[in-house]
Design a protein around this motif. Structure first.
Motif, PDB file in Angstrom:
ATOM      1  N   UNK A  18       0.791  -1.222   0.000  1.00 36.29           N
ATOM      2  CA  UNK A  18       0.000   0.000   0.000  1.00 36.29           C
ATOM      3  C   UNK A  18       0.825   1.274   0.000  1.00 36.29           C
ATOM      4  N   UNK A  19       2.121   1.163  -0.223  1.00 36.77           N
ATOM      5  CA  UNK A  19       2.990   2.347  -0.242  1.00 36.77           C
ATOM      6  C   UNK A  19       2.541   3.295  -1.357  1.00 36.77           C
ATOM      7  N   UNK A  20       2.573   4.604  -1.115  1.00 34.17           N
ATOM      8  CA  UNK A  20       2.144   5.563  -2.139  1.00 34.17           C
ATOM      9  C   UNK A  20       2.924   5.447  -3.454  1.00 34.17           C
ATOM     10  N   UNK A  21       4.150   4.970  -3.388  1.00 37.07           N
ATOM     11  CA  UNK A  21       4.955   4.822  -4.605  1.00 37.07           C
ATOM     12  C   UNK A  21       4.896   3.404  -5.169  1.00 37.07           C
ATOM     13  N   UNK A  22       3.974   2.595  -4.658  1.00 31.71           N
ATOM     14  CA  UNK A  22       3.800   1.240  -5.172  1.00 31.71           C
ATOM     15  C   UNK A  22       5.021   0.382  -4.901  1.00 31.71           C
ATOM     16  N   UNK A  23       5.469  -0.325  -5.929  1.00 26.95           N
ATOM     17  CA  UNK A  23       6.603  -1.233  -5.772  1.00 26.95           C
ATOM     18  C   UNK A  23       7.951  -0.542  -5.948  1.00 26.95           C
ATOM     19  N   UNK A  24       7.942   0.755  -6.223  1.00 28.73           N
ATOM     20  CA  UNK A  24       9.202   1.449  -6.513  1.00 28.73           C
ATOM     21  C   UNK A  24      10.252   1.320  -5.410  1.00 28.73           C
ATOM     22  N   UNK A  25       9.913   1.479  -4.111  1.00 27.93           N
ATOM     23  CA  UNK A  25      10.950   1.304  -3.088  1.00 27.93           C
ATOM     24  C   UNK A  25      11.574  -0.100  -3.119  1.00 27.93           C
ATOM     25  N   UNK A  26      10.753  -1.104  -3.369  1.00 26.21           N
ATOM     26  CA  UNK A  26      11.270  -2.471  -3.462  1.00 26.21           C
ATOM     27  C   UNK A  26      12.160  -2.620  -4.689  1.00 26.21           C
ATOM     28  N   UNK A  39      21.937 -11.326  -6.633  1.00 24.44           N
ATOM     29  CA  UNK A  39      20.877 -11.501  -7.630  1.00 24.44           C
ATOM     30  C   UNK A  39      19.511 -11.363  -6.959  1.00 24.44           C
ATOM     31  N   UNK A  40      19.113 -10.134  -6.688  1.00 23.84           N
ATOM     32  CA  UNK A  40      17.853  -9.855  -5.989  1.00 23.84           C
ATOM     33  C   UNK A  40      16.753  -9.542  -6.994  1.00 23.84           C
ATOM     34  N   UNK A  41      15.540  -9.916  -6.602  1.00 21.28           N
ATOM     35  CA  UNK A  41      14.378  -9.586  -7.434  1.00 21.28           C
ATOM     36  C   UNK A  41      13.187  -9.326  -6.532  1.00 21.28           C
ATOM     37  N   UNK A  42      12.181  -8.685  -7.091  1.00 22.47           N
ATOM     38  CA  UNK A  42      10.982  -8.322  -6.334  1.00 22.47           C
ATOM     39  C   UNK A  42       9.873  -9.314  -6.674  1.00 22.47           C
ATOM     40  N   UNK A  43       9.223  -9.826  -5.639  1.00 24.62           N
ATOM     41  CA  UNK A  43       8.057 -10.682  -5.811  1.00 24.62           C
ATOM     42  C   UNK A  43       6.940 -10.140  -4.929  1.00 24.62           C
ATOM     43  N   UNK A  44       5.718 -10.457  -5.296  1.00 22.23           N
ATOM     44  CA  UNK A  44       4.561 -10.023  -4.505  1.00 22.23           C
ATOM     45  C   UNK A  44       4.097 -11.180  -3.649  1.00 22.23           C
ATOM     46  N   UNK A  45       3.984 -10.949  -2.348  1.00 23.42           N
ATOM     47  CA  UNK A  45       3.446 -11.943  -1.432  1.00 23.42           C
ATOM     48  C   UNK A  45       1.999 -11.549  -1.149  1.00 23.42           C
ATOM     49  N   UNK A  46       1.076 -12.217  -1.807  1.00 24.24           N
ATOM     50  CA  UNK A  46      -0.334 -11.847  -1.681  1.00 24.24           C
ATOM     51  C   UNK A  46      -0.884 -12.041  -0.269  1.00 24.24           C
ATOM     52  N   UNK A  47      -0.587 -13.151   0.419  1.00 21.35           N
ATOM     53  CA  UNK A  47      -1.160 -13.311   1.762  1.00 21.35           C
ATOM     54  C   UNK A  47      -0.781 -12.186   2.731  1.00 21.35           C
ATOM     55  N   UNK A  48       0.456 -11.671   2.637  1.00 22.22           N
ATOM     56  CA  UNK A  48       0.869 -10.606   3.553  1.00 22.22           C
ATOM     57  C   UNK A  48       0.699  -9.214   2.945  1.00 22.22           C
ATOM     58  N   UNK A  49       0.309  -9.146   1.672  1.00 25.94           N
ATOM     59  CA  UNK A  49       0.134  -7.879   0.959  1.00 25.94           C
ATOM     60  C   UNK A  49       1.412  -7.038   1.023  1.00 25.94           C
ATOM     61  N   UNK A  50       2.529  -7.689   0.674  1.00 21.57           N
ATOM     62  CA  UNK A  50       3.829  -7.025   0.693  1.00 21.57           C
ATOM     63  C   UNK A  50       4.625  -7.368  -0.558  1.00 21.57           C
ATOM     64  N   UNK A  51       5.489  -6.425  -0.942  1.00 24.47           N
ATOM     65  CA  UNK A  51       6.491  -6.709  -1.950  1.00 24.47           C
ATOM     66  C   UNK A  51       7.716  -7.231  -1.206  1.00 24.47           C
ATOM     67  N   UNK A  52       8.249  -8.354  -1.656  1.00 20.41           N
ATOM     68  CA  UNK A  52       9.439  -8.921  -1.026  1.00 20.41           C
ATOM     69  C   UNK A  52      10.602  -8.827  -1.988  1.00 20.41           C
ATOM     70  N   UNK A  53      11.740  -8.417  -1.479  1.00 20.84           N
ATOM     71  CA  UNK A  53      12.977  -8.477  -2.256  1.00 20.84           C
ATOM     72  C   UNK A  53      13.656  -9.767  -1.826  1.00 20.84           C
TER      73      UNK A  53
END
Length: 60
Positions: A18-26, A39-53
């Motif tokens: 829910x960050x105002x900048x969406x996934x940009x910080x991640x 080798x980092x990447x961003x994934x969406x964790x739907x159950x926790x409603x978070x972007x994970x690096x």
């Protein structure tokens, strides 16, 4: 018979979806990690409603 081993991942950082900048910080954090050779990447964790690096970790 060959069996696949599930990929192991390490969560480097979590960012609220829910960050105002969406996934940009991640995305920016993942890019900084890649600049350091991780080798980092961003994934969406739907159950926790978070972007994970995440970074894949080797199990060899």
């Amino acid at each position: 018979m060959t069996t696949a081993v599930p990929a192991q991942r390490t969560v480097l950082q979590r960012f609220p979806a829910g960050h105002p900048r969406g996934s940009r910080p991640a995305d920016e954090y993942a890019a900084a990690q890649r600049d350091q050779g991780i080798a980092a990447r961003v994934v969406m964790d739907l159950p926790s409603d978070q972007f994970l690096v995440v970074a894949d970790t080797s199990t060899q």
